[in-house]
Design a protein around this motif. Structure first.
Motif, short mmCIF file in Angstrom:
data_model
loop_
_atom_site.label_atom_id
_atom_site.label_comp_id
_atom_site.label_asym_id
_atom_site.label_seq_id
_atom_site.Cartn_x
_atom_site.Cartn_y
_atom_site.Cartn_z
N VAL A 173 -13.00 -8.62 4.79
CA VAL A 173 -13.82 -8.72 3.58
C VAL A 173 -12.88 -8.68 2.37
O VAL A 173 -12.47 -7.60 1.95
CB VAL A 173 -14.85 -7.57 3.48
CG1 VAL A 173 -15.75 -7.75 2.26
CG2 VAL A 173 -15.68 -7.50 4.76
N PRO A 174 -12.53 -9.83 1.79
CA PRO A 174 -11.53 -9.87 0.71
C PRO A 174 -11.86 -8.99 -0.47
O PRO A 174 -11.00 -8.36 -1.05
CB PRO A 174 -11.54 -11.36 0.30
CG PRO A 174 -12.07 -12.08 1.49
CD PRO A 174 -13.03 -11.15 2.15
N LYS A 175 -13.15 -8.91 -0.84
CA LYS A 175 -13.53 -8.14 -2.03
C LYS A 175 -13.19 -6.67 -1.87
O LYS A 175 -12.60 -6.04 -2.75
CB LYS A 175 -15.01 -8.33 -2.33
CG LYS A 175 -15.43 -7.78 -3.68
CD LYS A 175 -16.85 -8.19 -4.01
CE LYS A 175 -17.24 -7.69 -5.38
NZ LYS A 175 -18.62 -8.04 -5.74
N ILE A 176 -13.60 -6.09 -0.73
CA ILE A 176 -13.29 -4.68 -0.49
C ILE A 176 -11.79 -4.49 -0.37
O ILE A 176 -11.20 -3.57 -0.91
CB ILE A 176 -13.99 -4.18 0.79
CG1 ILE A 176 -15.50 -4.10 0.55
CG2 ILE A 176 -13.49 -2.80 1.19
CD1 ILE A 176 -16.27 -3.53 1.71
N HIS A 177 -11.15 -5.42 0.34
CA HIS A 177 -9.71 -5.31 0.59
C HIS A 177 -8.93 -5.27 -0.71
O HIS A 177 -8.06 -4.42 -0.91
CB HIS A 177 -9.26 -6.50 1.45
CG HIS A 177 -7.81 -6.47 1.81
ND1 HIS A 177 -7.26 -5.45 2.54
CD2 HIS A 177 -6.81 -7.32 1.50
CE1 HIS A 177 -5.97 -5.68 2.71
NE2 HIS A 177 -5.67 -6.81 2.09
N SER A 178 -9.28 -6.18 -1.64
CA SER A 178 -8.53 -6.25 -2.90
C SER A 178 -8.89 -5.10 -3.83
O SER A 178 -8.05 -4.58 -4.57
CB SER A 178 -8.79 -7.58 -3.59
OG SER A 178 -10.18 -7.73 -3.86
N GLU A 179 -10.16 -4.68 -3.76
CA GLU A 179 -10.61 -3.62 -4.68
C GLU A 179 -9.96 -2.29 -4.37
O GLU A 179 -9.57 -1.54 -5.26
CB GLU A 179 -12.14 -3.50 -4.58
CG GLU A 179 -12.74 -2.54 -5.58
CD GLU A 179 -14.27 -2.52 -5.49
OE1 GLU A 179 -14.84 -1.56 -6.02
OE2 GLU A 179 -14.84 -3.42 -4.88
N TRP A 180 -9.82 -2.01 -3.06
CA TRP A 180 -9.31 -0.70 -2.66
C TRP A 180 -7.88 -0.75 -2.15
O TRP A 180 -7.32 0.29 -1.79
CB TRP A 180 -10.21 -0.10 -1.58
CG TRP A 180 -11.61 0.12 -2.07
CD1 TRP A 180 -12.71 -0.58 -1.74
CD2 TRP A 180 -12.04 1.09 -3.01
NE1 TRP A 180 -13.81 -0.12 -2.38
CE2 TRP A 180 -13.44 0.93 -3.18
CE3 TRP A 180 -11.40 2.10 -3.75
CZ2 TRP A 180 -14.19 1.72 -4.04
CZ3 TRP A 180 -12.16 2.90 -4.60
CH2 TRP A 180 -13.53 2.69 -4.73
N ASN A 181 -7.28 -1.95 -2.10
CA ASN A 181 -5.91 -2.11 -1.62
C ASN A 181 -5.69 -1.43 -0.26
O ASN A 181 -4.76 -0.65 -0.07
CB ASN A 181 -4.90 -1.52 -2.63
CG ASN A 181 -4.89 -2.32 -3.92
OD1 ASN A 181 -4.88 -3.55 -3.87
ND2 ASN A 181 -4.88 -1.64 -5.04
N LEU A 182 -6.60 -1.74 0.67
CA LEU A 182 -6.49 -1.15 1.99
C LEU A 182 -5.57 -1.99 2.86
O LEU A 182 -5.63 -3.21 2.86
CB LEU A 182 -7.88 -1.08 2.65
CG LEU A 182 -8.88 -0.18 1.94
CD1 LEU A 182 -10.24 -0.34 2.58
CD2 LEU A 182 -8.43 1.27 2.01
N ALA A 183 -4.71 -1.32 3.60
CA ALA A 183 -3.81 -2.03 4.50
C ALA A 183 -4.43 -2.16 5.86
O ALA A 183 -5.29 -1.39 6.24
CB ALA A 183 -2.50 -1.28 4.59
#
Length: 266
Positions: free
Chosen positions: A256-266
């Protein structure tokens, strides 16, 4: 959200299909606790077992092993009377709205059945007002729909009609299996808002069944991550998304790109 009374719980709930070498385990010894007024999402990819679990919760499938309790007592679903009483409290919205209605019954009959299920004795005028209010809640006009068949409505109208039924029935639990997958983004947002409004007004427990971890994060109090029939991770939505522990949860979040970019999860 403050925790309320425990409503549905399961211990070592299992569902197997087939026999012998062809036996498959769709749900594998899962435990869960769902509370009054809580919004839960059971998240997993297709084939993870989440829809099978939803059908067990609904009482449409019988668990092979383990036990499900409702209001602290084992469920009684053997007789038609027991199942009917259970379904007054627990309702569902499924992915395909057209499969949820009898296509040969007009909209008025579908809504009148909700009044009958509740055992209400209403005059014709009172029935009309109740159906009209339910349609108004989901931004539909009963006068334009009552004489139509389900196949004459759009997918979005059908989804709204399903929510109108929930509005009329006031269940304690709503199981929503991919309820927005067949509608556009604008309708999706509207339908979610309607469901959340129902939760707020009726203190209804909502159990979302979804592959969409983004949707689950934004609407849920609690997440259960399901893989190959088991819960691999569970917890409050925000802490689970911010600090996922299991590799499968990380994979779902990374998709999920939105969550990934928002929270910078690896």
């Amino acid at each position: 959200m403050s925790r309320h009374d425990l409503l549905i719980s399961g211990r070592q709930v299992t569902k197997e299909f087939g026999y012998g070498l062809k036996k498959t385990t769709a749900v594998d010894r899962v435990d869960f606790d769902f509370h009054e007024g809580e919004i839960i999402s059971i998240v997993g990819e297709s084939g993870s077992g989440k829809t099978t679990l939803a059908k067990i919760l609904m009482g449409l499938l019988k668990e092979t092993g383990g036990a499900v309790e409702y209001k602290g007592k084992p469920r009684q679903l053997k007789s038609h009377k027991e199942r009917k009483a259970y379904w007054k409290d627990i309702q569902a919205i499924f992915q395909d709205p057209f499969s949820s209605f009898n296509l040969f019954h007009k909209v008025e009959k579908l809504l009148l059945d909700c009044i009958k299920l509740q055992g209400l004795k209403l005059s014709r005028e009172e029935q009309f007002l109740k159906m009209k209010d339910a349609c108004s809640f989901v931004n539909l006009k009963f006068e334009e729909l009552y004489n139509k068949y389900p196949f004459e409505l759009s997918g979005g109208q059908m989804q709204r009609l399903m929510i109108a039924r929930i509005f009329m029935l006031h269940p304690k639990v709503l199981i929503a299996d991919e309820p927005t997958s067949m509608v556009d983004a604008c309708s999706r947002s509207t339908i979610l808002d309607m469901l959340l409004k129902l939760r707020d007004e009726n203190n209804m427990t909502i159990i979302f069944i979804t592959h969409d971890v983004g949707l689950a994060y934004y609407v849920s109090d609690t997440l259960y991550i399901m893989q190959k029939g088991q819960f691999v991770e569970r917890g409050p939505a925000e802490s689970l998304i911010l600090a996922p522990q299991h590799p499968y949860t990380r994979q779902l979040i990374n998709d999920v790109p939105k969550i990934h970019s928002e929270w910078n999860l690896a």
